[in-house]
Design a protein around this motif. Structure first.
Motif, short mmCIF file in Angstrom:
data_model
loop_
_atom_site.label_atom_id
_atom_site.label_comp_id
_atom_site.label_asym_id
_atom_site.label_seq_id
_atom_site.Cartn_x
_atom_site.Cartn_y
_atom_site.Cartn_z
N ASP A 124 -4.68 2.75 7.00
CA ASP A 124 -4.61 2.21 5.64
C ASP A 124 -3.30 2.63 4.97
N GLY A 125 -3.02 3.94 5.05
CA GLY A 125 -1.82 4.46 4.39
C GLY A 125 -0.57 3.79 4.95
N ASN A 126 -0.50 3.72 6.29
CA ASN A 126 0.69 3.11 6.91
C ASN A 126 0.82 1.63 6.55
N ASN A 127 -0.30 0.92 6.59
CA ASN A 127 -0.25 -0.51 6.28
C ASN A 127 0.22 -0.75 4.85
N VAL A 128 -0.34 0.00 3.91
CA VAL A 128 0.03 -0.20 2.50
C VAL A 128 1.51 0.14 2.32
N GLU A 158 4.01 0.21 4.57
CA GLU A 158 4.91 -0.76 5.22
C GLU A 158 4.99 -2.06 4.42
N GLN A 159 3.82 -2.53 3.99
CA GLN A 159 3.82 -3.82 3.29
C GLN A 159 4.50 -3.72 1.93
N LEU A 160 4.32 -2.59 1.24
CA LEU A 160 5.00 -2.43 -0.06
C LEU A 160 6.51 -2.32 0.14
N GLU A 161 6.89 -1.57 1.16
CA GLU A 161 8.33 -1.41 1.42
C GLU A 161 8.97 -2.74 1.79
#
Ligand code: GAL
Length: 384
Positions: free
Chosen positions: A59-63, A65-68
């Motif tokens: 979850d942390g990585n997905n959020v 990456e997508q925000l960046e």
């Protein structure tokens, strides 16, 4: 330090409250007014509960990456399942100039102070998967349909026992079956939705004697596992076996709301001579789950765990990013539910995602074909 958001980025209620106070709040520097702010100028604080479960790491990585990818700066923190750590991390995000917060709470009732701090700094708060309770200052909630998760777990238990077919029609088995019930952490709002959803399906069969909870422990308080800990679930299952199944009877099914708990339950059962698989001479009990964690997907593939509920955390991250972007642009995120999630102070507008039940036969089509796990990961039980 990046610029704080202006009024236009706030929910109507929040903006009105602040306007009535005659100020923009401590951190208000004018922001980008009605036009919203450019992603490049904004920092988003992402607070996740723990790294002990791979789902929250994903979850942390997905959020992040997508925000960046949208141009935001991201401050991602994990809190080790420790409430003071999470409070401190959020306070620090605010001090360091976060413009928007995305928070998956450890204890949904413990963050009111942090959220007040966020509100007085004009920082919109998106509650991620777990509802933050008892606070006016939760602006949006992204999650899955948690009652439907519970219902799916109840149905998966019935299907695993052979009482129902996939389409809901009666199966070949008639019972009665002995089952035991597990629930999540009582400080997590979701635990109640999962348990109530499952009981919605199971209670009628308990009432008519098809299912027997031999321990008699049918309340959520009796079934709950603090902080969703695998070891605690294993101990409770061991205690249940000793206290309720020492007369030669066997437990046929276990309602488990989360894969981590399922693995603890399965270990206890295997240590007591069940299995190792569902088709062994003394078969493993039918154990449900949730999250499609890779270690449990392997167990399902190996015929040990019966089922899990797949929640595509990539899609949840997308919704969190969409909500954050809406706030950044001075808009309201799009909700698809404005009734279900009352946090004790207000009904929080929510975006709910659908879920899918996974048995061994579904691993290829649901988890591998979608790219969630590879065939190698499923075979090894470890993520690459
Ligand atoms: C819940 C979440 C579940 C599971 C559980 C334990 O809040 O909805 O999917 O991850 O926490 O981590």
């Amino acid at each position: 330090m990046s610029k704080r958001l202006g009024f236009a980025a706030l929910s109507a209620g929040m903006a009105l409250t602040l306007a009535a106070c005659g100020g923009e709040g401590a951190g208000g520097s004018g922001g980008a007014g009605g036009e919203g702010a450019a992603a490049e100028d904004l920092t988003i604080g992402v607070s996740m509960p723990t790294q002990t479960s791979e789902r929250w790491i994903a979850d942390g990585n997905n959020v992040k990456e997508q925000l960046e990818a949208e141009g935001y700066t991201v401050d991602l923190q994990y809190a080790n399942d420790d409430i003071p750590t999470q409070s401190q991390q959020i306070d620090q995000m605010i001090t360091e100039g976060a413009d928007i917060l995305v928070v998956a709470a450890i204890d949904g009732t413990a963050l009111s102070g942090q959220l007040e701090n966020a509100a007085s700094n004009n920082i919109p708060v998106v509650s991620y998967d777990r509802l933050i309770r008892d606070s006016e200052n939760v602006d949006f909630y992204v999650t899955f349909d948690n009652f439907a998760v519970g219902q799916a777990q109840g149905n998966a238990l019935l299907q695993g026992l052979g009482l129902r077919n996939e389409d809901g029609s009666p199966g070949t088995a008639t019972g009665p079956f002995n089952i035991e019930l597990f629930a999540g952490s009582l400080d997590d709002n979701n635990a109640f939705f999962f348990f109530n959803g499952a009981m919605d399906v199971l209670q009628p069969l308990i009432d008519d004697g098809t299912l027997v909870v031999k321990s008699g422990q049918t309340s959520i308080e009796q079934a709950a596992i603090l902080r969703w800990q695998q070891e605690t679930a294993q101990r409770r299952m061991e205690d249940l076996l000793t206290s309720a199944y020492n007369d030669g009877s066997r437990v046929d099914g276990v309602l488990s709301p989360y894969d981590g708990l399922s693995r603890g339950i399965i270990t206890a059962l295997q240590n007591a001579g069940y299995g190792p698989t569902l088709d062994a001479a003394n078969p493993m009990a039918v154990v449900t789950g949730q999250d499609a964690e890779i270690a449990s997907v392997k167990l399902i593939n190996d015929g040990v765990q019966s089922s899990t509920i797949f929640k595509d955390t990539r899609l949840l991250a997308e919704q969190a990013v969409a909500a954050a972007s809406a706030f950044a642009e001075g808009n309201e995120p799009e909700a698809n539910d404005t009734e279900t999630y009352d946090n004790g102070v207000k009904v929080v507008p929510s975006y709910l995602l659908p879920v899918e039940t996974v048995f061994a036969d579904d691993i290829q089509s649901v988890l591998i074909d979608s790219g969630y796990w590879t065939a190698d990961e499923v075979a090894s039980g470890q993520s690459d």
